[in-house]
Design an enzyme around this catalytic site. Structure first.
Site, mmCIF file in Angstrom:
data_model
loop_
_atom_site.group_PDB
_atom_site.id
_atom_site.type_symbol
_atom_site.label_atom_id
_atom_site.label_comp_id
_atom_site.label_asym_id
_atom_site.label_seq_id
_atom_site.Cartn_x
_atom_site.Cartn_y
_atom_site.Cartn_z
ATOM 1 N N ASP A 38 0.920 -1.166 -0.040
ATOM 2 C CA ASP A 38 0.022 0.081 0.078
ATOM 3 C C ASP A 38 0.847 1.312 0.013
ATOM 4 O O ASP A 38 1.912 0.946 0.497
ATOM 5 C CB ASP A 38 -0.975 0.000 1.453
ATOM 6 C CG ASP A 38 -2.229 1.123 1.244
ATOM 7 O OD1 ASP A 38 -2.216 1.308 0.121
ATOM 8 O OD2 ASP A 38 -2.749 1.115 2.238
ATOM 9 N N HIS A 55 2.662 3.177 -8.931
ATOM 10 C CA HIS A 55 2.479 1.736 -9.160
ATOM 11 C C HIS A 55 3.679 1.430 -9.860
ATOM 12 O O HIS A 55 3.980 0.041 -9.787
ATOM 13 C CB HIS A 55 1.273 1.519 -9.793
ATOM 14 C CG HIS A 55 -0.084 1.756 -9.170
ATOM 15 N ND1 HIS A 55 -0.222 1.550 -7.969
ATOM 16 C CD2 HIS A 55 -1.141 2.740 -9.456
ATOM 17 C CE1 HIS A 55 -1.263 1.998 -7.557
ATOM 18 N NE2 HIS A 55 -2.028 2.663 -8.585
ATOM 19 N N LEU A 149 10.727 -20.723 -4.459
ATOM 20 C CA LEU A 149 9.593 -19.807 -4.114
ATOM 21 C C LEU A 149 8.433 -20.021 -4.681
ATOM 22 O O LEU A 149 8.535 -19.853 -5.972
ATOM 23 C CB LEU A 149 10.413 -18.287 -3.826
ATOM 24 C CG LEU A 149 9.194 -17.294 -3.505
ATOM 25 C CD1 LEU A 149 9.256 -17.195 -1.961
ATOM 26 C CD2 LEU A 149 9.735 -15.874 -3.819
#
Ligand code: FPP
Length: 264
Positions: A38, A55, A149
């Site tokens: 955020d 972004h 991962l």
């Protein structure tokens, strides 16, 4: 390997980071870290830039943090990239956010493959533009046999909707005799969620100072340790991830029970 791309202000910073990295590695590493990324908009506003610039910068941080999580031996990294509520944003911003997976994977997929990362997605794919869904599907296909991962993008994801859909599926299976009502428990219900192949997050991180869950993994976070930071996502660095894990390592997780030494 870890430090190959990082630019250090001084040798002292690098040494301190390396020491912390090795100290963190000596203790329990969370299996699954989930992050609510955020603060992109505020980061851009502070610089008088359009929100999409935030972004874009946030996307670069995704790369850094993925590499770092992988180096630490984290098994799953779930990133909240777009919520079912984010469609309410201006079209320009939504369109831009929908282009980011393509841009990210277009650039970094070879690196993810080389690093043995497996890309997965949770969310409602049907409402995504075809170009977004296709980029993710391609990455999932090309990394499906990787066993390092798991980089799990929450894209067009909303937890309440996920739970309602799971309840509908359970009801269907009960009425079709696939399961008996009495077989329903926490474990069997979990198998109806989008995270059925993943362990629950051990650590949740939310950046930008907001202290809420915003409809993210409400079922899965029942026993998760939370770590909130005022740092805006585009400013989030490897050091912050280490700090979050260090805090997690200092907490005792009792899952509703008590410490074993308290039993003595
Ligand atoms: C919230 O910040 C962030 C988002 C809605 C998008 C998060 C997306 C990224 C970090 C990039 C994702 C990258 C890939 C590869 C999919 P905000 O816009 O709500 O920030 P604000 O609260 O400061 O306005």
């Amino acid at each position: 390997m870890l430090n190959k791309m990082k630019l250090w202000k001084s040798q002292k910073d690098k040494t301190e980071f390396d020491e912390k990295f090795h100290e963190v590695l000596k203790h329990r590493i969370p299996n699954h870290i989930a992050i609510i990324m955020d603060g992109n908009g505020r980061w851009a506003k502070k610089r008088a830039l359009p929100r999409i610039a935030g972004h874009h910068e946030g996307m670069k941080v995704v790369r850094k943090i993925t590499r770092m999580a992988n180096s630490l031996g984290v098994k799953t990294l779930t990133l909240y990239a777009f919520s079912t509520e984010n469609w309410k944003r201006p079209k320009l911003e939504v369109d831009y956010l929908m282009k980011l997976p393509e841009e990210f994977l277009g650039t970094f997929l070879p690196e993810l493959i080389e690093e043995n990362v497996k890309v997965t997605m949770m969310g409602y794919e049907d409402k995504l533009p075809a170009h977004t869904a296709n980029a993710i599907k391609k990455a999932m296909k090309e990394t499906e046999h990787n066993d390092g991962l798991i980089l799990n993008f929450a894209l067009n994801y909303g937890s309440r909707f996920e739970i309602i859909e799971a309840v509908k599926d359970v009801l269907n299976d009960v009425s079709n005799g696939i399961i008996d009502k009495n077989q329903l428990n926490e474990e069997t219900f979990s198998n109806y969620l989008m995270t059925k192949d993943l362990s629950d997050p051990d650590l949740l991180i939310r950046t930008s100072g907001e202290i809420r869950l915003s409809n993210f993994m409400l079922w899965q976070l029942a026993y998760t340790e939370f770590w909130f930071t005022p740092v805006l996502w585009p400013d989030f660095q490897e050091e912050h991830l280490l700090e979050a894990i260090e805090t997690y390592q200092g907490r005792s997780r009792r899952f509703g029970g008590i410490q074993s030494e308290e039993l003595e």
